[in-house]
Enzyme design. Structure first.
Site, mmCIF file in Angstrom:
data_model
loop_
_atom_site.group_PDB
_atom_site.id
_atom_site.type_symbol
_atom_site.label_atom_id
_atom_site.label_comp_id
_atom_site.label_asym_id
_atom_site.label_seq_id
_atom_site.Cartn_x
_atom_site.Cartn_y
_atom_site.Cartn_z
ATOM 1 C CG ASP A 50 -0.268 -0.137 2.526
ATOM 2 O OD1 ASP A 50 0.907 -0.546 2.543
ATOM 3 O OD2 ASP A 50 -0.905 0.158 3.549
ATOM 4 C CD GLU A 90 10.483 -1.827 10.713
ATOM 5 O OE1 GLU A 90 10.500 -1.995 11.960
ATOM 6 O OE2 GLU A 90 9.446 -1.509 10.081
HETATM 7 C C1 UGA Z 1 3.728 -0.602 9.213
HETATM 8 C C2 UGA Z 1 5.096 -0.827 8.574
HETATM 9 O O1 UGA Z 1 5.268 0.041 7.486
HETATM 10 C C3 UGA Z 1 5.166 -2.268 8.119
HETATM 11 O O2 UGA Z 1 6.311 -2.468 7.370
HETATM 12 C C4 UGA Z 1 5.084 -3.133 9.329
HETATM 13 O O3 UGA Z 1 5.091 -4.479 8.980
HETATM 14 C C5 UGA Z 1 3.818 -2.849 10.089
HETATM 15 O O4 UGA Z 1 3.626 -1.462 10.324
HETATM 16 C C6 UGA Z 1 3.897 -3.546 11.431
HETATM 17 O O5 UGA Z 1 4.151 -2.859 12.418
HETATM 18 O O6 UGA Z 1 3.746 -4.758 11.497
HETATM 19 P P1 UGA Z 1 1.246 -0.584 8.134
HETATM 20 O O7 UGA Z 1 0.972 0.311 6.993
HETATM 21 O O8 UGA Z 1 0.785 -0.140 9.469
HETATM 22 O O9 UGA Z 1 2.805 -0.907 8.189
HETATM 23 O O10 UGA Z 1 0.733 -2.071 7.881
HETATM 24 P P2 UGA Z 1 -0.007 -2.680 6.620
HETATM 25 O O11 UGA Z 1 0.314 -1.936 5.378
HETATM 26 O O12 UGA Z 1 -1.429 -2.876 6.974
HETATM 27 O O13 UGA Z 1 0.666 -4.114 6.538
HETATM 28 C C7 UGA Z 1 1.999 -4.297 6.119
HETATM 29 C C8 UGA Z 1 2.043 -5.342 4.995
HETATM 30 O O14 UGA Z 1 1.614 -6.596 5.508
HETATM 31 C C9 UGA Z 1 1.131 -5.010 3.807
HETATM 32 O O15 UGA Z 1 1.798 -5.339 2.605
HETATM 33 C C10 UGA Z 1 -0.093 -5.890 4.036
HETATM 34 O O16 UGA Z 1 -0.756 -6.278 2.852
HETATM 35 C C11 UGA Z 1 0.501 -7.083 4.774
HETATM 36 N N1 UGA Z 1 -0.438 -7.700 5.741
HETATM 37 C C12 UGA Z 1 -1.178 -6.938 6.593
HETATM 38 C C13 UGA Z 1 -0.554 -9.083 5.797
HETATM 39 O O17 UGA Z 1 0.110 -9.801 5.029
HETATM 40 N N2 UGA Z 1 -1.416 -9.643 6.706
HETATM 41 C C14 UGA Z 1 -2.162 -8.882 7.569
HETATM 42 O O18 UGA Z 1 -2.941 -9.458 8.375
HETATM 43 C C15 UGA Z 1 -2.033 -7.492 7.509
HETATM 44 MN MN MN Z 2 0.914 -0.016 4.999
#
Ligand code: UGA
Ligand code: MN
Length: 253
Positions: A114, A199
């Site tokens: 995203d 990270e």
């Molecule tokens: C922030 C950071 O930018 C991420 O790199 C980090 O992994 C995350 O927080 C964290 O703290 O775990 P954020 O935008 O809040 O990211 O999170 P998302 O964009 O909702 O998810 C990160 C990635 O994991 C996305 O590519 C999403 O598609 C994927 N994701 C999310 C999953 O594979 N499973 C899930 O249940 C939720």
């Molecule tokens: Mn995100």
């Protein structure tokens, strides 16, 4: 060198294909990449299989499901649990298992589905010797977080929280030389580390701060934004039902 882009992707009917389409359009403009897309699912869904095939990009399609107790419920804050951890590890494992067939000179970049990527970022990170770093906008409760650099070295950080983080940097703010990663078999993410420490956990296995390679003009340019796609409101669907209009959501796939 080839850039291996590791992207976890969560199955969500509202925004997944929109986010992935935006990312794919970006990647169409970038030469010499392999997109490793890992679905948060027990299987590779037909939707994403079709999406990747039609993209004609060079890709690897994997799946790995988040365990039940770590799934974020709709009444929980999105940051209450780690996201994408096992999916990214699955991508790392694939690189390790296929190390003989891939470009060992390559670079690995963890790119969430995203975010918003300027294509110039990829040419900045392509020649990463060990670990390169750059600013990321819209994170850490700031307009941007970034390393502070002097003479090509990282000397400090603009960050507003998490002083205990040795690498106060978002997932989208660094890239790793593949040879370095493969040389450290224990380097991976973990669901057990504290919030915000993914990270730092990974990078601590690989490098110290004074060895980091600043990119993007000594970390003064923004080439990536940590954007979020707003969930759409769907109250209107009920009204269509009441009007007896058949509203087929499958055209979204
Ligand atoms: C922030 C950071 O930018 C991420 O790199 C980090 O992994 C995350 O927080 C964290 O703290 O775990 P954020 O935008 O809040 O990211 O999170 P998302 O964009 O909702 O998810 C990160 C990635 O994991 C996305 O590519 C999403 O598609 C994927 N994701 C999310 C999953 O594979 N499973 C899930 O249940 C939720
Ligand atoms: Mn995100």
């Amino acid at each position: 060198p080839i850039i291996y882009i590791i992207t976890p992707t969560n199955n969500r009917v509202e925004t997944q294909l929109a986010d992935l389409t935006r990312m794919r359009n970006t990647l169409w403009l970038v030469p010499k990449i392999v997109w490793i897309l890992i679905e948060d699912s027990t299987f590779k869904t037909p939707k994403i299989t079709k999406f990747l095939k039609e993209s004609q990009l060079s890709y690897v399609h994997l799946s790995e499901q988040t365990p039940d107790d770590l799934i974020i419920r709709s009444n929980e804050k999105t940051w209450s649990k780690p996201r994408g951890v096992l999916q990214r590890n699955k991508g790392i494992d694939w690189l390790r298992e296929n190390s003989k067939d891939i470009d060992s000179n390559g670079v690995i970049f963890f790119a969430d589905d995203d975010n918003t990527y300027d294509i110039r970022l990829f040419e900045e990170i392509r020649y990463t010797q060990k670990v390169s770093v750059w600013p990321v906008a819209f994170v850490g409760e700031l307009m941007y977080e970034r390393p502070i650099c002097k003479n090509g070295k990282v000397t400090g950080w603009f960050r507003s929280w998490g002083d205990s983080r040795p690498f106060p940097i978002d997932m989208a703010g660094f890239a790793i030389n593949l040879r370095l990663l493969l040389a450290h078999p224990s380097a991976r993410f973990s669901n057990l580390v504290q919030r915000g420490m993914q990270e730092s956990h990974l990078l601590s296995h690989l490098i110290s701060v004074n060895e980091l390679e600043p990119k993007a003009d000594n970390c003064t340019k923004i080439f990536v934004w940590h954007t979020n796609t707003r969930k759409i409101l769907r109250f209107g669907e009920k009204r269509l039902q009441q009007m007896n209009l058949k509203y087929d959501q499958y055209i979204l796939d």
